[in-house]
Design an enzyme around this catalytic site. Structure first.
Site, PDB file in Angstrom:
ATOM      1  N   THR A  84       0.838  -1.207   0.000  1.00  0.00           N
ATOM      2  CA  THR A  84       0.000   0.000   0.000  1.00  0.00           C
ATOM      3  C   THR A  84       0.869   1.253   0.000  1.00  0.00           C
ATOM      4  OG1 THR A  84      -0.097  -0.373   2.375  1.00  0.00           O
ATOM      5  CG2 THR A  84      -2.061  -0.932   1.126  1.00  0.00           C
ATOM      6  N   ASP A  85       2.152   1.110   0.399  1.00  0.00           N
ATOM      7  CA  ASP A  85       2.963   2.335   0.572  1.00  0.00           C
ATOM      8  C   ASP A  85       3.186   3.089  -0.739  1.00  0.00           C
ATOM      9  OD1 ASP A  85       4.861   0.434  -0.310  1.00  0.00           O
ATOM     10  OD2 ASP A  85       6.386   0.982   1.185  1.00  0.00           O
ATOM     11  N   ALA A 100      15.240 -12.323   5.203  1.00  0.00           N
ATOM     12  CA  ALA A 100      14.082 -12.872   5.908  1.00  0.00           C
ATOM     13  C   ALA A 100      12.855 -11.967   5.767  1.00  0.00           C
ATOM     14  CB  ALA A 100      14.414 -13.064   7.378  1.00  0.00           C
ATOM     15  N   GLY A 101      12.966 -10.915   4.967  1.00  0.00           N
ATOM     16  CA  GLY A 101      11.833 -10.008   4.792  1.00  0.00           C
ATOM     17  C   GLY A 101      11.665  -9.080   5.988  1.00  0.00           C
ATOM     18  N   ASP A 156       9.577   0.743   4.999  1.00  0.00           N
ATOM     19  CA  ASP A 156      10.606   0.117   5.834  1.00  0.00           C
ATOM     20  C   ASP A 156      11.484   1.153   6.532  1.00  0.00           C
ATOM     21  OD1 ASP A 156       9.482  -2.056   4.645  1.00  0.00           O
ATOM     22  OD2 ASP A 156      11.135  -2.437   3.278  1.00  0.00           O
ATOM     23  N   SER A 198      18.331  -4.722   4.794  1.00  0.00           N
ATOM     24  CA  SER A 198      19.026  -3.725   3.964  1.00  0.00           C
ATOM     25  C   SER A 198      18.656  -2.303   4.395  1.00  0.00           C
ATOM     26  CB  SER A 198      18.706  -3.938   2.489  1.00  0.00           C
ATOM     27  OG  SER A 198      17.319  -3.862   2.276  1.00  0.00           O
TER      28      SER A 198
HETATM   29  C1  GLA Z   1       9.015  -4.129   0.790  1.00  0.00           C
HETATM   30  C2  GLA Z   1       9.236  -2.673   0.387  1.00  0.00           C
HETATM   31  C3  GLA Z   1       8.215  -1.758   1.040  1.00  0.00           C
HETATM   32  C4  GLA Z   1       6.798  -2.263   0.850  1.00  0.00           C
HETATM   33  C5  GLA Z   1       6.698  -3.752   1.178  1.00  0.00           C
HETATM   34  C6  GLA Z   1       5.352  -4.310   0.836  1.00  0.00           C
HETATM   35  O1  GLA Z   1       9.285  -4.318   2.138  1.00  0.00           O
HETATM   36  O2  GLA Z   1      10.539  -2.265   0.744  1.00  0.00           O
HETATM   37  O3  GLA Z   1       8.369  -0.454   0.537  1.00  0.00           O
HETATM   38  O4  GLA Z   1       6.336  -1.983  -0.437  1.00  0.00           O
HETATM   39  O5  GLA Z   1       7.685  -4.514   0.493  1.00  0.00           O
HETATM   40  O6  GLA Z   1       4.398  -3.800   1.677  1.00  0.00           O
END
Ligand code: GLA
Length: 386
Positions: free
Chosen positions: A39-40, A127-128, A176, A132
């Protein structure tokens, strides 16, 4: 004088490596997103929080344009770069992130001299959890102070986004780095990505007898691969066809009409974003009125929407989420950009062991690599340690 133990240790190591003490040590956290995925970059709403796992950098500025970079992990060894001719695409490995920040600061007209930089991090890689961005936010916090650039948090967010988009090559949004720079202990960061306004929303799961488990599936992903970019392109196409600036401007009530205007795939991508924005708003409302006990079904609905409409989940994430739900979690979803990485599971304390065991067993039975499972709590954002 550096007193925090982790910082003092890094400073000593810096001195052993580069021959003199650093100017300082800064840290920035990774993040978990509670809800509000993809959504960002649609100028919508997100609800991430900074986690208690951080990247730390010790830095000393030097005259000239030579930058020497070393990390306490990985096998890249000491990397020496002349930043005078820094070009996107010229770096490889973790040094891409600090060099991207230097490049983006230079693009803003900020004079960044040479430096020595030592990195340490306990944010799990791939790991999401934004390992970074944790590096980028630690570096920009340090350089903002050391160069006297005086950028506000919102400007640092946009500068690191520029580094990611144009230097690293990942077309990501601002979630993030906003969590990493603006996070606060005990709170989730409710961010309006249109104007960067932030409301800190209390999120203290333990007070409600809950824990937030992270299940790292060990499926690694990269947002510089095509999947993320193609989802973003679908959203832009959807906004264009619907005649709005960004999907933020499409409401749930507009979906019926949108279904007649968009092709089937684009419609599902749009529906995810529109309903996800609504779920973020509902989650914020529930957290504010009742705490986290009743947000489970919103987490579940978010996962289903990413799996079926946005199509960014994978077998391992679905297995983690389904197993967690069936063994006691009150809500679960994949978190982050997708195609791998981690799931989160909001779980009553007394069911935690059961959920962990069930997920480990399910992964073993499916022949998948063993997942890493740990709890996270909202922590403070980037700061100077010493
Ligand atoms: C990654 C991107 C964020 C965002 C998410 C999905 O983490 O860095 O900007 O788009 O994916 O919500």
């Amino acid at each position: 004088m550096i007193t925090a133990p982790a910082a003092a240790e890094l400073a000593t190591r810096f001195e052993d490596t580069f021959g003199s003490a650093p100017d300082g040590v800064w840290q920035a956290p990774g993040r978990v997103n509670l809800i509000g995925e993809h959504t960002d970059y649609n100028e919508g709403f997100v609800l991430p929080f900074a986690i208690d796992k951080t990247a730390r950098v010790a830095i000393k500025l030097r005259p000239g344009t030579t930058v020497r970079l070393l990390s306490t992990y990985g096998d890249q060894g000491l990397v020496t770069v002349d930043t005078a001719g820094l070009q996107p695409g010229s770096a490889k490995g973790w040094v891409t992130y600090p060099l991207g920040v230097i490049w983006a600061l230079q693009e803003r007209g900020i004079n960044v001299p040479g430096m020595d930089l030592l990195l340490d991090s306990n944010v799990p890689l791939g790991a999401g959890l934004s390992s970074s961005h944790a590096i980028e936010c630690a570096v920009i916090s340090a350089l903002n102070e050391l160069t006297g650039a005086g950028l506000a948090a919102e400007e640092m967010v946009l500068t690191t986004q520029r580094a990611e988009n144009h230097f690293v090559g990942a077309p990501t949004g601002i979630m993030d780095q906003s969590a990493s720079l603006r996070g606060s202990k005990g709170h989730a960061v409710f961010l309006d990505c249109r104007d960067q306004s932030v409301q800190l929303v209390p999120f203290e799961a333990e007070e409600s007898g809950l824990v937030l488990l992270v299940i790292d599936t060990k499926v690694s992903h990269s947002h510089a691969d095509g999947g993320y970019a193609s989802r973003r392109a679908s959203c832009e196409l959807g906004a264009q066809v619907l005649g709005v600036n960004a999907l933020r401007d499409v409401g749930i009530d507009d979906l019926e009409e949108a279904s007649g205007l968009l092709d089937e795939v684009t419609f599902r991508r749009v529906r995810h974003v529109v309903t996800e924005n609504d779920r973020v708003l509902q989650t914020v409302e529930l957290l504010t009125s009742d705490g986290p006990t009743h947000i489970g079904s919103l987490l579940d609905a978010s996962h289903a929407s990413m799996r079926d409409d946005f199509e960014i989940s994978c077998t391992e994430l679905d297995l983690a989420v389904d197993t967690a739900r069936h063994s006691g979690a009150i809500g679960a979803r994949m978190t982050g950009g997708g195609f791998g990485g981690s799931a989160i599971a909001l779980t009553p304390v007394e069911r935690e062991a059961e959920v962990r065991d069930a997920v480990v067993r399910a992964f073993a039975d499916a022949g998948f690599a063993a997942p890493d499972i740990f709890t996270v709590t909202p922590a403070d954002g980037a700061r100077r340690l010493g």
